[in-house]
Design an enzyme around this catalytic site. Sequence first.
Site, PDB file in Angstrom:
ATOM      1  N   THR A  14       0.785  -1.217  -0.073  1.00 26.76           N
ATOM      2  CA  THR A  14      -0.202   0.045  -0.135  1.00 26.76           C
ATOM      3  C   THR A  14       0.823   1.370   0.105  1.00 26.76           C
ATOM      4  OG1 THR A  14      -1.514  -1.151   1.279  1.00 26.76           O
ATOM      5  CG2 THR A  14      -1.877   1.211   1.421  1.00 26.76           C
ATOM      6  N   VAL A  15       1.885   1.180   0.893  1.00 27.14           N
ATOM      7  CA  VAL A  15       2.581   2.693   1.122  1.00 27.14           C
ATOM      8  C   VAL A  15       3.616   2.488   0.081  1.00 27.14           C
ATOM      9  CG1 VAL A  15       3.931   4.093   2.639  1.00 27.14           C
ATOM     10  CG2 VAL A  15       2.185   2.423   3.554  1.00 27.14           C
ATOM     11  N   ARG A  46       8.859  -9.258  -2.183  1.00 25.57           N
ATOM     12  CA  ARG A  46       8.941 -10.491  -2.242  1.00 25.57           C
ATOM     13  C   ARG A  46       8.781 -11.002  -3.652  1.00 25.57           C
ATOM     14  NH1 ARG A  46       5.381 -11.724   3.095  1.00 25.57           N
ATOM     15  NH2 ARG A  46       3.897 -10.384   1.674  1.00 25.57           N
ATOM     16  N   LYS A 107       6.646   1.395  12.552  1.00 26.92           N
ATOM     17  CA  LYS A 107       6.201   1.889  14.417  1.00 26.92           C
ATOM     18  C   LYS A 107       6.806   0.466  15.069  1.00 26.92           C
ATOM     19  CE  LYS A 107       2.152   1.171  12.051  1.00 26.92           C
ATOM     20  NZ  LYS A 107       1.674   1.486  11.046  1.00 26.92           N
ATOM     21  N   GLU A 131       8.530  10.109  10.200  1.00 29.61           N
ATOM     22  CA  GLU A 131       7.387  10.854  10.316  1.00 29.61           C
ATOM     23  C   GLU A 131       6.212  10.221   9.925  1.00 29.61           C
ATOM     24  OE1 GLU A 131       7.073  14.596  10.912  1.00 29.61           O
ATOM     25  OE2 GLU A 131       5.604  13.378  11.907  1.00 29.61           O
ATOM     26  N   VAL A 134       3.932   7.618  12.872  1.00 28.73           N
ATOM     27  CA  VAL A 134       2.727   7.979  13.839  1.00 28.73           C
ATOM     28  C   VAL A 134       1.857   8.678  13.346  1.00 28.73           C
ATOM     29  CG1 VAL A 134       2.598   9.013  15.919  1.00 28.73           C
ATOM     30  CG2 VAL A 134       4.775   7.652  15.682  1.00 28.73           C
ATOM     31  N   LYS A 207       3.159   3.349  18.605  1.00 25.39           N
ATOM     32  CA  LYS A 207       2.964   4.821  18.228  1.00 25.39           C
ATOM     33  C   LYS A 207       3.031   5.476  19.396  1.00 25.39           C
ATOM     34  CE  LYS A 207       0.360   4.059  14.053  1.00 25.39           C
ATOM     35  NZ  LYS A 207      -1.138   3.982  13.506  1.00 25.39           N
TER      36      LYS A 207
END
Length: 436
Positions: A14-15, A46, A107, A131, A134, A207
Amino acid sequence: MNSPLRVGIAGLGTVGVSLVQVLDRNRNLLKDRCGREIVVTAVNARDQSKDRGIDLGNFIWFDDAVELATSDDIDVFVELIGGEEGAALDASRAALKSGKHLVTANKAMLAKHGVELACAAEAKGLLLNFEAAVAGGIPIIKTIREALTANSIGRIYGILNGTCNYILTRMEREGISFEDCLADAQRLGYAEADPTFDVEGFDTAHKLAILASLCFGTEIAADEIYVEGISSITTADIEAAAELGYRIKLLGVAQRTESGIEQRVHPTMVPVDSTIAQISGVTNAVAIDADIVGQLVMSGPGAGGDATASAVAGDIADIAKCVPGEQKVPALGKLAKDLAPYKKARMRSHEGGYFIRLTVHDHVGVFAAIAGAMSKHEISLESIVQHRADQKEEDGLQTIILITHETTESAVRAALEAIGKESALAGTPQMIRIEK
Ligand code: NAP
Ligand code: HSE
């Protein structure tokens, strides 16, 4: 013009995919603001054959995250794999060891190994930026670490998990089941790979531990946090909260007390007219009580690809703007070796109001017994609701809801233990803390 900053990204979920898109979409803006280009040169995940909806043709592919982290083709290693150990940690350690700046949204890894990684970065004069770890897109790390340096912070609390807030909001507004809301949060890319981290409160705890370290200048102490998740919250609790003027939120709270630092994560009743109660869906919010600025509340998207990629891209841009050899802001606000030991305040000493929901058999004297247990432990009651006969359950059960005035956790636990021995009690009492 300076040479381009070369970025290697490990993790294309996703990120990671959103980050590739953001760096491409705002390439010219970033170049203008940083004075140099930011270029993704290499990637790792992967499965190379997976269709991710983006073109990876221009990037060098690595099967192994550590090989990417130590490659001469990158200046910055961006870790977006996840997990507190394993490939994420191995590659992050290797990146710093081989002189690469590290950016991570992880996190779980920072809560456990953040001090070690910060020490490693500082030893080499490298940046460790996190950044996105959290509150997703909210720039809370830099706010505490840099903008609030002159403030003494007494308490920080907030909604730090988008998945839980999304679930609680939809359960309240639409009456949708917990399971269906969670499935939607997973589909939207909000939840962790293992969603029990979200719903059982561990993600919020990770977090909170990072925030507490930044606020109080102490070592990260994730294992010392009292944690309760939202899986025990029912629509009956949500309705009862509404009836009494409250809303239920999963909060992470860290505060200085006379006996040490209290860190806790639990479902919390907040007054329905408070700022924090208005935060809905995947939105996060962080409130800070500080001595000079007063109270500060920041809110914004707490999870999802673009919100998180915005913060990761900002961290990369900070590295691109960095002048080589210049002093850098320490990752945890002060040098990691100078962080104070963490002194824990016991949860049983926590002071606050409590919501208690009891299901009882409708016998004479039940209410007197409950009131007696409360008074024996010196708990004063602010309000009492006993459902009227027309709301009575079909099987002869009644619901009693108590809101206490400020008391201690140990008194409430002792009173509930006594009430638990009453034969009239049906089921386990529900207890939810109130944050004013
Ligand atoms: P995700 O969608 O599950 O993606 C994880 C990626 O890591 C996948 O591309 C996967 O590869 C790759 N991966 C897994 N194991 C690997 C290994 N051993 N070696 C190399 N690559 C590996 O996760 P995400 O939601 O993007 O989250 C990434 C990180 O950001 C996590 O630390 C998470 O806590 C954090 N974060 C997420 C959000 C959010 O809203 N999602 C917000 C803030 C922070 P394949 O695709 O090939 O399987
Ligand atoms: N799973 C996390 C959440 C992602 O729902 O908040 C953002 O850290």
